[in-house]
Scaffold this motif. Structure first.
Motif, PDB file in Angstrom:
ATOM      1  N   PHE A   1       0.452  -6.105 -16.032  1.00 14.63           N
ATOM      2  CA  PHE A   1       0.742  -5.156 -17.221  1.00 14.63           C
ATOM      3  C   PHE A   1       1.501  -3.902 -17.004  1.00 14.63           C
ATOM      4  CE2 PHE A   1      -2.103  -7.413 -19.866  1.00 14.63           C
ATOM      5  CZ  PHE A   1      -3.358  -7.527 -19.388  1.00 14.63           C
ATOM      6  N   ASP A   2       1.646  -3.394 -15.664  1.00 19.41           N
ATOM      7  CA  ASP A   2       2.626  -2.394 -15.534  1.00 19.41           C
ATOM      8  C   ASP A   2       4.104  -2.969 -14.643  1.00 19.41           C
ATOM      9  OD1 ASP A   2       0.493  -1.426 -12.548  1.00 19.41           O
ATOM     10  OD2 ASP A   2       1.953  -3.023 -13.042  1.00 19.41           O
ATOM     11  N   ASP A   3       4.140  -4.138 -14.885  1.00 16.84           N
ATOM     12  CA  ASP A   3       5.300  -4.977 -14.124  1.00 16.84           C
ATOM     13  C   ASP A   3       5.360  -4.628 -12.733  1.00 16.84           C
ATOM     14  OD1 ASP A   3       8.706  -5.580 -14.736  1.00 16.84           O
ATOM     15  OD2 ASP A   3       7.022  -7.092 -14.173  1.00 16.84           O
TER      16      ASP A   3
ATOM     17  N   LEU B   1      -7.437   0.196 -15.589  1.00 20.46           N
ATOM     18  CA  LEU B   1      -6.835  -0.944 -14.863  1.00 20.46           C
ATOM     19  C   LEU B   1      -7.437  -0.829 -13.561  1.00 20.46           C
ATOM     20  CD1 LEU B   1      -4.762  -2.998 -15.171  1.00 20.46           C
ATOM     21  CD2 LEU B   1      -3.380  -1.772 -13.561  1.00 20.46           C
TER      22      LEU B   1
ATOM     23  N   ASN C   1      -5.223 -10.512 -16.154  1.00 21.49           N
ATOM     24  CA  ASN C   1      -3.859 -11.318 -15.626  1.00 21.49           C
ATOM     25  C   ASN C   1      -4.513 -11.928 -14.273  1.00 21.49           C
ATOM     26  OD1 ASN C   1      -1.688 -10.983 -17.658  1.00 21.49           O
ATOM     27  ND2 ASN C   1      -1.569  -8.842 -16.627  1.00 21.49           N
TER      28      ASN C   1
ATOM     29  N   ALA D   1      -8.592  -7.528 -21.088  1.00 19.89           N
ATOM     30  CA  ALA D   1      -7.252  -8.083 -20.912  1.00 19.89           C
ATOM     31  C   ALA D   1      -7.348  -8.413 -19.270  1.00 19.89           C
ATOM     32  CB  ALA D   1      -6.174  -7.486 -21.290  1.00 19.89           C
TER      33      ALA D   1
ATOM     34  N   LEU E   1      -7.945  -5.004 -17.317  1.00 20.46           N
ATOM     35  CA  LEU E   1      -7.721  -4.022 -18.152  1.00 20.46           C
ATOM     36  C   LEU E   1      -8.745  -3.789 -19.373  1.00 20.46           C
ATOM     37  CD1 LEU E   1      -5.425  -1.542 -18.951  1.00 20.46           C
ATOM     38  CD2 LEU E   1      -4.598  -3.562 -20.459  1.00 20.46           C
TER      39      LEU E   1
ATOM     40  N   PRO F   1      -0.339   0.983 -18.193  1.00 23.58           N
ATOM     41  CA  PRO F   1      -0.545  -0.616 -18.641  1.00 23.58           C
ATOM     42  C   PRO F   1      -1.253  -1.046 -20.020  1.00 23.58           C
ATOM     43  CG  PRO F   1      -2.008   0.373 -16.781  1.00 23.58           C
ATOM     44  CD  PRO F   1      -1.005   1.558 -17.063  1.00 23.58           C
TER      45      PRO F   1
ATOM     46  N   GLN G   1       0.781  -2.693 -22.006  1.00 27.11           N
ATOM     47  CA  GLN G   1       1.035  -3.951 -21.871  1.00 27.11           C
ATOM     48  C   GLN G   1       2.753  -4.424 -21.781  1.00 27.11           C
ATOM     49  OE1 GLN G   1      -1.665  -7.089 -23.086  1.00 27.11           O
ATOM     50  NE2 GLN G   1      -3.103  -5.479 -23.597  1.00 27.11           N
ATOM     51  N   GLN G   2       3.401  -3.613 -21.236  1.00 23.03           N
ATOM     52  CA  GLN G   2       4.949  -3.803 -21.345  1.00 23.03           C
ATOM     53  C   GLN G   2       5.255  -4.678 -20.054  1.00 23.03           C
ATOM     54  OE1 GLN G   2       6.234  -2.496 -23.819  1.00 23.03           O
ATOM     55  NE2 GLN G   2       8.381  -1.591 -23.385  1.00 23.03           N
ATOM     56  N   THR G   3       4.784  -6.121 -20.606  1.00 24.38           N
ATOM     57  CA  THR G   3       5.201  -7.177 -19.271  1.00 24.38           C
ATOM     58  C   THR G   3       6.477  -7.753 -19.174  1.00 24.38           C
ATOM     59  OG1 THR G   3       4.217  -8.772 -20.671  1.00 24.38           O
ATOM     60  CG2 THR G   3       2.551  -7.643 -19.193  1.00 24.38           C
TER      61      THR G   3
END
Lengths: 104, 549, 304
Positions: free
Chosen positions: C53-55, A21, A79, A77, A33, C35, C38-40
């Motif tokens: 991804f790691d909130d 990441l 964000n 991926a 990621l 991450p 992907q526990q968002t």
């Protein structure tokens, strides 16, 4: 937010030791990621971005990135919170380098 | 006798105005409570009035007094001043007391001004550059009354303006020597001044304001906000331009891009062996971000347009570098510094909002009338210049494509990221300036720097040398070649751009031996305001809004 | 001057991941709920807001000075480090795991404005669950150490969590409080508190003030090396006493402080009272000089 997937063809196999990441999701920034995938020969990129309407720019940036790096069998991926192409390219490069190093 | 009278109308006017003010005080010092009365006494309808609104220093107490005057008596004014900075500068127009304005910059009030123009409530004579406006003070825009700001006065009316001298000498000389009235607000009235910046002969009234005059810290940039992209463009500027042309004398337009260059001097530039070879002499405000370069021995001399809040002690401790009075404090002078930036510098570099395909650049947007400030003076070739320097000669050679007589050329550079915030492209087919010109009925679109004067553009994609372009098509493709992923950049002719690259007209970071991965914030000699304070040995005292400790 | 001379990396500027990497023994960090999973946040997704991804929090195990620890680092640059359901669950889970694994300490790198308002009740519940898990860990004899040195400081619910910890380590850039400065100004007016006066904000909530009042036990320089060596020192010290008597003594001290310092509106009043030679200079002192002066001029509070 806009969500789309871009698929890149790349015969050179990515050498990813473990998922990586890079970056932080703050205004003007993004996180990238990189993980191993099962599909050799292609790289799928899932883009989640708050800057709506720039898919063609992402396409061009990723195409250029694909040309210079071995991305086959990689899953990316993203964000994104409105990063400019310069920052996107930088994070992609940083993530790629981290993915190839022994330690993280 | 009657014939004599016609030749001294200005003198008679002065006598008349001073006569009306005579009852207010015995000498020049007027009580603060009398300010409104004084203005009503000396101003006459139709007067050209300068309310010292500089880029930084503001005669705010006097501006506030003006908007309390009786609009029946104080009316039909023609404002001539550098900046419409304070709300009061627009309030006095909205009160119906002003019929016409000539100015240079209106940043904080740009939106309000645009609406006044649109609704026909004010007529703009012209928008100028700073030096251009000062020039007209001596030709056809001489003020009848000047309201100025100074640090201190003595009882005779001598003024000390100190580090924040700025526009005052230009305003006062023009006004005083055409029989005008000069009123100064001062923070203190003392028996003995540190030095005399404005002689008492030129000053008619002095008012001690309850609060010190307002100064805006416009030239402070927090290093914490400098991005990796800006570090990259700074590296390109230093290696691809400053080192190449041997730039010793220069001006930086304010911005984070140029702040990054300043902070890379003691590190990146020093590692390249450039200390003493570049950036020795500056026409520049005392940027806090220049402190590390000064401490590292890069800088021999700095002349400034004004001062900068918080820098006073540091400047006073470096008298060899800054222009310092015998009293130990700095003296700035915007008129002379602008002239220095125009004639005595080999390079100007600054940032902008938009650049078109000819290289014209503008900060104009359709709904704000902001004006120009001083950038066009520095960001233009100095065609009146005659003395040579290596950089000037080289640029002149590069631009000569026909058999014309040899001459030199100033380097005028724009440094931008291809996309600004919110993914707004910096490169456009047509500047918003055209839309503003139409909406505000301007004779020509407000261009900050003309493409004809522009010699180089730097982006994170590389550097375009417009001097070497022989045709408008080459110029356009050179611009497209460093416009990255913007629509303008994506519209490039790839083959032509590669050809331009072969000829060195477009140079990418790798062509300059720069690896973008090296462009990290670690290269900055200071990465926070606190770092700047430490670099200054504790002498720099940042304004509160820049503190995070 | 060498371009690479800045090896004293700033804690303030570093990301959550970089902070962990800079504090723990090299290569010892093992991330939980990484991450890649992907526990968002489901709440942010419903609001069509950007996800991480790691909130916004990194949790895992590591070694520090060769001692086993569990560590959490909040990412202040994602949503102000705010605590949402997933974010909070990761910290809570870490504290629950501590009871099982009995590390030398749990270290919380706090960088947060508190509850993530987007997540409303889920965020509030998350913080209260963190508090409960923290108390359980302490009851099981595990020290919990808070580190505050990021741009968000420790505010709101995370301010409370920080003060519940056994030891608080701060840099002068760090801030520890409850309501944010802007909130105070909005509710009480600018005359009561001018949030734009950053020097005032730091005099009333910043590391130096908190260290003077004893709410932070250590004030360190803003670099990863300084934090690392201080944490190593803390790990080697006998654990603070959480027994009832100690808590009652703390409460008595706070009561005394509240009456003794009732008229103090500003850090300047506190430093004047403590007898610092030039109170208005305190904010500009470097950390070493400040710590020496504080040792020589401790704040005396009347005890009942």
């Amino acid at each position: 937010m806009e969500h789309f997937q871009i698929t890149l063809s790349n015969s050179a196999r990515a050498d990813i030791r473990q998922p990586v990441l890079c970056g932080v999701v703050s205004s003007g920034n993004l996180e990238v990621l990189m993980m191993q995938s099962d599909s050799g020969g292609i790289c799928t990129v899932d883009v989640n971005t708050s800057a709506v309407g720039f898919r063609d720019v992402w396409q061009a940036v990723l195409a250029d990135f694909n040309e210079r790096h071995a991305l086959g069998g990689m899953k990316i991926a993203i964000n994104d919170a409105g990063a400019t192409p310069a920052v996107v390219s930088l994070r992609l490069r940083q993530a790629y380098e981290s993915s190839r190093s022994e330690t993280q | 006798m009657g014939e004599h009278a016609q030749w001294n109308r200005l003198g008679e006017g002065r006598t008349r105005r001073l006569g009306r003010a005579a009852r207010l005080a015995a000498g020049k010092v007027i009580a603060a409570e009398q300010a409104v009365t004084l203005l009503e006494a000396v101003l006459e309808p139709g007067d050209r009035l300068c309310i010292e609104g500089n880029n930084q220093k503001q005669a705010d107490f006097l501006a506030h007094a003006l908007v309390q005057t009786d609009p029946a008596r104080v009316r039909d004014l023609h404002l001539v001043q550098s900046v419409l900075a304070l709300p009061e500068h627009i309030d006095v127009i909205e009160r119906g007391q002003v019929s016409r304005i000539d100015f240079s910059f209106s940043g904080p009030q740009a939106g309000r001004l645009a609406r006044l123009v649109e609704t026909g409530r004010i007529s703009i004579g012209a928008i100028h550059t700073y030096l251009e406006l000062f020039a007209r003070y001596f030709v056809d825009l001489t003020p009848n009354v000047a309201l100025i700001a100074a640090e201190a006065a003595d009882r005779h009316g001598n003024l000390y303006t100190g580090p924040n001298t700025e526009d005052t000498p230009a305003i006062v000389e023009a006004t005083a020597f055409k029989q005008g009235i000069v009123i100064a607000q001062v923070s203190r009235v003392v028996d003995s001044l540190p030095r005399v910046d404005i002689p008492a002969d030129w000053v008619d009234f002095v008012i001690q304001s309850p609060e010190p005059y307002y100064v805006e810290p416009l030239f402070t940039r927090d290093p914490a906000l400098i991005t990796e992209t800006q570090v990259l463009t700074a590296m390109i500027a230093i290696k691809g331009l400053y080192a190449e042309y041997g730039i010793t004398r220069l001006n930086h337009g304010i911005g984070f891009d140029t702040a990054a260059i300043e902070l890379l001097l003691p590190t990146y530039a020093a590692d390249l062996g450039l200390k003493g070879k570049i950036c020795t002499h500056w026409a520049l405000n005392p940027h806090p971000t220049l402190i590390p370069a000064i401490e590292a021995g890069f800088v021999q001399s700095v002349h400034s347009f004004g001062s900068e809040v918080g820098m006073e002690k540091y400047i006073a401790a470096r008298p060899d570098v800054f222009f310092t009075g015998h009293d130990g404090s700095m003296r700035s002078n915007r008129a002379f510094c602008q002239a220095a930036g125009h004639y005595a510098c080999d390079l100007f570099i600054g940032s902008t909002l938009q650049i078109d395909l000819q290289g014209n650049s503008s900060t104009a947007t359709a709904d704000r009338i902001a004006g120009f400030g001083g950038a066009p003076n520095m960001g233009a070739d100095a065609r009146g210049r005659r003395h040579a320097s290596p950089a000037w000669l080289r640029a002149g050679r590069e631009s000569r494509h026909d058999g014309s007589i040899p001459r030199g050329r100033k380097l005028v550079v724009q440094i931008v990221e291809t996309f600004r915030e919110h993914m707004e492209p910096a490169f456009v087919e047509q500047l918003d300036a055209w839309a503003l010109a139409e909406r505000a009925k301007m004779e020509v679109p407000p261009v900050m720097i003309y493409g004809e004067d522009l010699t180089h553009i730097i982006t994170e994609e590389g550097i375009a040398n417009l001097l070497l372009c022989r045709t408008p098509e080459e110029r356009e493709q050179a611009i497209r070649g460093i416009a990255g992923y913007t629509p303008v950049g994506m519209g490039r002719d790839k083959r032509m751009v590669e050809n331009l690259r072969d000829r060195g007209i477009v140079r990418r970071p790798e062509d300059l031996g720069i690896d973008p991965r090296q462009a990290t914030r670690d290269l900055l000699a200071a990465r926070s305001i606190k770092d700047l304070v430490r670099a200054s040995q504790g002498l720099y005292e940042p304004p509160k809004k820049f503190r995070n400790w | 001057m060498n371009a690479k001379r800045l090896n004293q990396a700033s804690y303030y500027e570093a990301s959550a991941r970089a902070r962990i990497a800079g504090l723990v023994d090299a290569g010892s960090f093992d991330e939980f709920c990484p991450p890649a999973l992907q526990q968002t946040s489901p709440h942010l997704a419903l609001l069509d807001a950007p996800l991480a991804f790691d909130d916004g929090v990194v949790v895992g195990s590591a070694r520090m000075d060769n001692r086993p620890i569990l560590i959490a680092a909040q990412e202040g640059r994602f949503n102000g480090g705010s605590v949402g359901e997933v974010h909070g669950a990761k910290i809570r889970g870490l504290l629950i795991r501590a009871v099982r694994e009995k590390p030398a300490a749990v270290i919380l790198l706090v960088d947060s404005g508190g509850v993530r308002l987007h997540e409303a009740n889920a965020g509030l519940i998350a913080i209260s669950e963190i508090m409960r898990a923290l108390l359980d860990a302490q009851a099981a004899g595990i020290p919990v150490i808070a580190v505050v040195g990021g741009s968000c400081g420790a505010f709101g619910g995370m301010g409370i969590v920080t003060r519940m910890c056994d030891v608080v380590v701060m840099s002068e850039e760090g801030r520890l409080s409850l309501s944010g400065p802007e909130v105070i100004e909005t509710v009480k007016g600018v005359g009561e508190f001018d949030a734009k006066d950053k020097a005032l904000v730091w005099r009333t909530t910043g590391g130096k003030l908190r260290r003077t009042l004893g709410e932070a036990a250590y004030l360190v320089d803003d670099n990863l090396d300084a934090f690392r060596s201080t944490l190593a020192e803390i790990l080697g010290i006998a654990r603070p006493d959480n027994a009832l008597a100690a808590l009652k003594a703390d409460q008595a001290a706070l009561t005394a402080r509240r009456s003794t310092l009732a008229d103090s509106a500003d850090g300047l009043d506190i430093w004047r009272r403590a007898g610092f030679p030039a109170p208005e200079q305190v904010p500009m002192l470097d950390t070493d000089t400040f710590n020496i002066l504080l040792a020589a001029h401790p704040l005396e509070l009347a005890h009942e």
